[in-house]
Design a protein around this motif. Structure first.
Motif, PDB file in Angstrom:
ATOM      1  N   VAL A  19       0.792  -1.070   0.051  1.00 46.93           N
ATOM      2  CA  VAL A  19      -0.036  -0.106   0.047  1.00 46.93           C
ATOM      3  C   VAL A  19       0.863   1.061   0.062  1.00 46.93           C
ATOM      4  N   THR A  20       2.065   1.201   0.208  1.00 45.76           N
ATOM      5  CA  THR A  20       3.010   2.444   0.263  1.00 45.76           C
ATOM      6  C   THR A  20       3.451   2.626  -1.316  1.00 45.76           C
ATOM      7  N   THR A  21       3.238   1.737  -1.950  1.00 44.50           N
ATOM      8  CA  THR A  21       4.060   1.862  -3.617  1.00 44.50           C
ATOM      9  C   THR A  21       3.556   3.317  -4.056  1.00 44.50           C
ATOM     10  N   VAL A  22       2.291   3.563  -4.158  1.00 51.38           N
ATOM     11  CA  VAL A  22       1.698   4.830  -4.690  1.00 51.38           C
ATOM     12  C   VAL A  22       2.349   6.010  -3.951  1.00 51.38           C
ATOM     13  N   GLN A  23       2.336   5.816  -2.524  1.00 51.81           N
ATOM     14  CA  GLN A  23       3.071   7.114  -1.920  1.00 51.81           C
ATOM     15  C   GLN A  23       4.378   7.242  -2.198  1.00 51.81           C
ATOM     16  N   GLU A  24       5.085   6.292  -2.417  1.00 51.18           N
ATOM     17  CA  GLU A  24       6.526   6.290  -2.560  1.00 51.18           C
ATOM     18  C   GLU A  24       6.672   6.868  -4.187  1.00 51.18           C
ATOM     19  N   ARG A  25       6.023   6.554  -4.844  1.00 52.96           N
ATOM     20  CA  ARG A  25       6.011   6.967  -6.299  1.00 52.96           C
ATOM     21  C   ARG A  25       5.512   8.449  -6.352  1.00 52.96           C
ATOM     22  N   VAL A  26       4.793   9.096  -5.577  1.00 55.15           N
ATOM     23  CA  VAL A  26       4.266  10.496  -5.617  1.00 55.15           C
ATOM     24  C   VAL A  26       5.764  11.150  -4.839  1.00 55.15           C
ATOM     25  N   TYR A  27       6.107  10.618  -3.796  1.00 54.40           N
ATOM     26  CA  TYR A  27       7.073  11.041  -2.976  1.00 54.40           C
ATOM     27  C   TYR A  27       8.274  11.404  -4.234  1.00 54.40           C
ATOM     28  N   GLN A  28       8.755  10.220  -4.590  1.00 51.90           N
ATOM     29  CA  GLN A  28       9.942  10.534  -5.666  1.00 51.90           C
ATOM     30  C   GLN A  28       9.784  11.318  -6.803  1.00 51.90           C
ATOM     31  N   SER A  29       8.635  11.476  -7.234  1.00 54.37           N
ATOM     32  CA  SER A  29       8.229  12.214  -8.177  1.00 54.37           C
ATOM     33  C   SER A  29       8.372  13.765  -7.887  1.00 54.37           C
ATOM     34  N   LEU A  30       7.996  14.076  -6.557  1.00 57.04           N
ATOM     35  CA  LEU A  30       7.922  15.304  -5.988  1.00 57.04           C
ATOM     36  C   LEU A  30       9.309  15.784  -5.874  1.00 57.04           C
ATOM     37  N   ARG A  31       9.829  15.024  -5.204  1.00 52.14           N
ATOM     38  CA  ARG A  31      11.388  14.952  -4.923  1.00 52.14           C
ATOM     39  C   ARG A  31      12.300  15.231  -5.958  1.00 52.14           C
ATOM     40  N   LEU A  32      12.111  14.672  -7.166  1.00 52.86           N
ATOM     41  CA  LEU A  32      12.778  14.994  -8.398  1.00 52.86           C
ATOM     42  C   LEU A  32      12.558  16.249  -8.783  1.00 52.86           C
ATOM     43  N   GLY A  33      11.097  16.684  -8.937  1.00 58.46           N
ATOM     44  CA  GLY A  33      10.721  17.912  -9.191  1.00 58.46           C
ATOM     45  C   GLY A  33      11.469  19.069  -8.496  1.00 58.46           C
ATOM     46  N   LEU A  34      11.556  19.035  -7.291  1.00 59.32           N
ATOM     47  CA  LEU A  34      12.466  19.928  -6.534  1.00 59.32           C
ATOM     48  C   LEU A  34      13.751  19.893  -6.769  1.00 59.32           C
ATOM     49  N   LEU A  35      14.540  18.719  -7.019  1.00 58.51           N
ATOM     50  CA  LEU A  35      15.869  18.629  -7.378  1.00 58.51           C
ATOM     51  C   LEU A  35      16.110  19.371  -8.583  1.00 58.51           C
ATOM     52  N   LYS A  36      15.320  19.183  -9.552  1.00 61.54           N
ATOM     53  CA  LYS A  36      15.472  19.754 -11.051  1.00 61.54           C
ATOM     54  C   LYS A  36      14.924  21.176 -11.003  1.00 61.54           C
ATOM     55  N   GLY A  37      14.281  21.836  -9.901  1.00 61.01           N
ATOM     56  CA  GLY A  37      13.763  23.033 -10.059  1.00 61.01           C
ATOM     57  C   GLY A  37      12.656  23.371 -10.855  1.00 61.01           C
ATOM     58  N   GLU A  38      11.771  22.310 -10.619  1.00 62.26           N
ATOM     59  CA  GLU A  38      10.460  22.443 -11.178  1.00 62.26           C
ATOM     60  C   GLU A  38       9.308  23.250 -10.407  1.00 62.26           C
ATOM     61  N   PHE A  39       9.566  23.704  -9.102  1.00 61.26           N
ATOM     62  CA  PHE A  39       8.873  24.155  -8.182  1.00 61.26           C
ATOM     63  C   PHE A  39      10.047  25.572  -7.821  1.00 61.26           C
ATOM     64  N   LEU A  40       9.119  26.643  -7.405  1.00 63.13           N
ATOM     65  CA  LEU A  40      10.001  27.919  -7.166  1.00 63.13           C
ATOM     66  C   LEU A  40       9.905  28.248  -5.747  1.00 63.13           C
ATOM     67  N   PRO A  41      10.709  28.863  -5.125  1.00 62.29           N
ATOM     68  CA  PRO A  41      10.728  29.234  -3.564  1.00 62.29           C
ATOM     69  C   PRO A  41       9.497  30.104  -3.280  1.00 62.29           C
ATOM     70  N   GLY A  42       8.856  29.589  -2.217  1.00 59.74           N
ATOM     71  CA  GLY A  42       7.556  30.250  -1.675  1.00 59.74           C
ATOM     72  C   GLY A  42       6.139  29.764  -2.640  1.00 59.74           C
ATOM     73  N   GLU A  43       6.595  28.965  -3.523  1.00 58.02           N
ATOM     74  CA  GLU A  43       5.346  28.646  -4.259  1.00 58.02           C
ATOM     75  C   GLU A  43       4.509  27.704  -3.483  1.00 58.02           C
ATOM     76  N   GLN A  44       3.010  28.096  -3.595  1.00 60.26           N
ATOM     77  CA  GLN A  44       2.195  27.488  -2.915  1.00 60.26           C
ATOM     78  C   GLN A  44       1.781  26.040  -3.652  1.00 60.26           C
ATOM     79  N   VAL A  45       1.654  24.996  -2.624  1.00 61.37           N
ATOM     80  CA  VAL A  45       1.345  23.570  -2.943  1.00 61.37           C
ATOM     81  C   VAL A  45      -0.248  23.134  -2.665  1.00 61.37           C
ATOM     82  N   SER A  46      -0.648  22.710  -3.764  1.00 62.59           N
ATOM     83  CA  SER A  46      -2.139  22.318  -3.541  1.00 62.59           C
ATOM     84  C   SER A  46      -2.212  20.599  -3.519  1.00 62.59           C
TER      85      SER A  46
END
Length: 244
Positions: A19-46
């Motif tokens: 049951v943790t597989t989906v959460q882990e995939r979401v986490y890794q995708s968000l993590r990679l997005g932060l590493l690659k700069g796909e989010f900006l400082p202070g940007e709100q997250v929904s």
């Protein structure tokens, strides 16, 4: 009629649903997005918007964001408000100092690792991808290439624990580097300089020169930091008395 017996061998060989597989995939995708700069400082997250993007329920997104909050890449600024950690000059300066120590050491280890001609080829390809992206002004691709270059180099040191720590620091600084896209001339300058410094790092690794590898990576980190610091000073109406 045969009935299902949970004690039979055939039933015991079935793998349980993770049951943790989906959460882990979401986490890794968000993590990679932060590493690659796909989010900006202070940007709100929904949570709801991210769940729609991932095609999941809000729960795995909420759990993934909780992990990123613990890593200080995301912060909760209100009861229902989440945002990417904002730029704070003093915090960023401290992160840069720590990054220089850790990433310089990782570069040293890569230079002293068993010689791997394929590593040099991979580093050159990543660096070429940055240069090519800058020619067509594809800044997202330049950021992705930069992230790929650095982690290719650090991974070569064969020290996964160190790579984990560096990765966590990049979660906090990746969005800040990405914010330089707002000043396109400065962004191009930072990354064009970075490509040349990367060439020096590649040469140092090929020559197995530990000191030169550390020096190149530290220069890369510090030079981009100084430009970004001036960018934020201008944005806030401050001046440090220097010119680009």
């Amino acid at each position: 009629m045969d009935t299902f017996d949970p004690t039979t061998k055939s039933s015991r060989t079935l793998l349980p649903v993770d049951v943790t597989t989906v959460q882990e995939r979401v986490y890794q995708s968000l993590r990679l997005g932060l590493l690659k700069g796909e989010f900006l400082p202070g940007e709100q997250v929904s949570i709801r918007a991210l769940a729609e993007i991932f095609g999941t329920s809000p729960m795995p997104v909420r759990e993934a964001l909780a992990r990123l909050i613990a890593e200080r890449a995301i912060e909760q600024s209100g009861p229902r408000t989440l945002r990417v950690a904002p730029y704070l000059a003093s915090d960023h300066e401290n992160y840069i100092r720590v990054r220089m120590q850790l990433e310089g050491y990782a570069a040293e280890r890569a230079a002293s690792a068993p010689k791997d001609p394929a590593l040099i080829d991979r580093l050159k390809r990543h660096n070429e991808s940055i240069a090519e992206a800058l020619v067509v002004r594809d800044f997202d691709a330049a950021l992705a290439g930069n992230q790929a270059f650095h982690f290719e180099l650090y991974r070569a040191g064969g020290y996964p624990q160190l790579l984990d720590i560096i990765s966590t620091l990049w979660l906090r600084t990746g969005p800040i580097v990405a914010s330089a896209r707002k000043d396109e001339a400065m962004f191009e300058r930072i990354f064009n300089i970075g490509v040349r410094i990367h060439d020096d790092a590649i040469d140092a690794v090929a020559r197995r020169d530990r000191a030169a590898a550390r020096w190149a990576i530290n220069l890369d980190i510090r030079s981009s930091h100084l430009s970004i610091r001036r960018f934020y000073k201008r944005a806030s109406g401050e001046t440090d008395g220097t010119t680009e």
